[in-house]
Scaffold this motif. Structure first.
Motif, PDB file in Angstrom:
ATOM      1  N   PRO A   1       0.810  -1.219   0.000  1.00 19.77           N
ATOM      2  CA  PRO A   1       0.000   0.000   0.000  1.00 19.77           C
ATOM      3  C   PRO A   1       0.848   1.275   0.000  1.00 19.77           C
ATOM      4  CG  PRO A   1       0.084  -0.919   2.194  1.00 19.77           C
ATOM      5  CD  PRO A   1       0.816  -1.877   1.306  1.00 19.77           C
TER       6      PRO A   1
ATOM      7  N   ARG B   1       1.929   4.492   3.408  1.00 19.33           N
ATOM      8  CA  ARG B   1       2.332   4.022   4.743  1.00 19.33           C
ATOM      9  C   ARG B   1       3.833   4.189   4.928  1.00 19.33           C
ATOM     10  NH1 ARG B   1      -1.737  -1.108   5.125  1.00 19.33           N
ATOM     11  NH2 ARG B   1      -3.613   0.155   5.247  1.00 19.33           N
TER      12      ARG B   1
ATOM     13  N   PRO C   1      -0.592   8.131  -2.232  1.00 22.17           N
ATOM     14  CA  PRO C   1      -2.027   7.908  -2.225  1.00 22.17           C
ATOM     15  C   PRO C   1      -2.768   9.114  -2.781  1.00 22.17           C
ATOM     16  CG  PRO C   1      -1.318   8.471  -0.027  1.00 22.17           C
ATOM     17  CD  PRO C   1      -0.080   8.380  -0.890  1.00 22.17           C
TER      18      PRO C   1
ATOM     19  N   PRO D   1      -8.629   5.927   4.378  1.00 24.16           N
ATOM     20  CA  PRO D   1      -8.173   4.544   4.205  1.00 24.16           C
ATOM     21  C   PRO D   1      -8.917   3.787   3.113  1.00 24.16           C
ATOM     22  CG  PRO D   1      -9.250   4.850   6.348  1.00 24.16           C
ATOM     23  CD  PRO D   1      -9.180   6.190   5.684  1.00 24.16           C
TER      24      PRO D   1
ATOM     25  N   ILE E   1      -6.936   3.449  -0.686  1.00 22.18           N
ATOM     26  CA  ILE E   1      -5.573   2.930  -0.679  1.00 22.18           C
ATOM     27  C   ILE E   1      -5.210   2.458  -2.082  1.00 22.18           C
ATOM     28  CG2 ILE E   1      -4.072   1.109   0.213  1.00 22.18           C
ATOM     29  CD1 ILE E   1      -5.695   1.243   2.808  1.00 22.18           C
TER      30      ILE E   1
ATOM     31  N   TYR F   1      -2.479   0.277  -4.219  1.00 24.09           N
ATOM     32  CA  TYR F   1      -1.453  -0.750  -4.045  1.00 24.09           C
ATOM     33  C   TYR F   1      -0.492  -0.698  -5.216  1.00 24.09           C
ATOM     34  CZ  TYR F   1      -3.947  -2.625  -0.087  1.00 24.09           C
ATOM     35  OH  TYR F   1      -4.534  -2.759   1.134  1.00 24.09           O
TER      36      TYR F   1
END
Length: 195
Positions: free
Chosen positions: A18, A21, A85, A90, A93, A95
């Protein structure tokens, strides 16, 4: 140099990780990336992830730099460059496929390493990357490919909605000057080309 203590996955296959983070991500097309590579040549902090099947290149940047960087870094390069992002929620997200450090070629995703890359720094220098991508977007798509910034509200102004005006961008600036602005932001200013 930027060392965040993060290294690519130790597995033998790419991992979906992700953005937002441990790092944010910047993605562009291979033609733009190919034009950016000479500007990044020799910069150890600008390794990129190449996906020839999707015709894209991705750089990892420090967390928070996709959404908190100055306007000219990412908004200006849109739609030719995407930052992830996309939003702090959240539910949004993104990837990113990240290959193992040893994967340096092949038809699947792999690392493109600048000269002298030790594998220690996988997170790119954000400002250097933004400057290189701006030059590459201009080289591939021409000078009008970069979005302009309204000098009054500081938001992106599409070329079709931009006007050149003579005025002051804020109340503390007392010297009128030539500036790019949204038509609504330029109210009360002299707009070039209009009586």
């Amino acid at each position: 140099m930027i060392a965040l203590g993060w290294t690519p996955p130790p597995c033998h296959h790419p991992a979906l990780l992700p953005a937002g983070r441990q790092w944010d991500a910047i993605r562009t097309s291979l033609p733009i990336a190919t034009r950016a590579f000479p500007y990044l040549h020799g910069a150890e902090t600008c390794a990129s992830i190449i996906d020839r099947r999707a015709h894209t290149a991705v750089w990892l940047i420090p967390p928070g730099q996709a959404t908190n960087a100055p306007w000219e870094w990412w908004q200006r390069l849109s739609p030719h460059v995407a930052a992830f992002p996309l939003a702090p929620e959240p539910t949004h997200i993104a990837y990113i496929g990240v290959p193992p450090a040893a994967r340096r070629g092949g038809p699947g995703i792999h690392w493109r390493r600048p000269n002298g890359w030790t594998g220690r720094y996988v997170v790119a220098d954000t400002e250097l990357l933004a400057r290189a991508l701006a030059a590459a977007v201009t080289s591939v798509h021409g000078p009008d490919a970069l979005a302009r910034q309204c000098r009054v509200c500081r938001q992106t102004v599409p070329h079709t909605h931009a006007v050149t005006a003579i005025g002051t961008p804020n109340a503390t600036d007392h010297r009128p000057r030539r500036l790019i602005a949204h038509r609504d932001c330029a109210r009360g200013m002299t707009i070039e080309g209009q009586p």
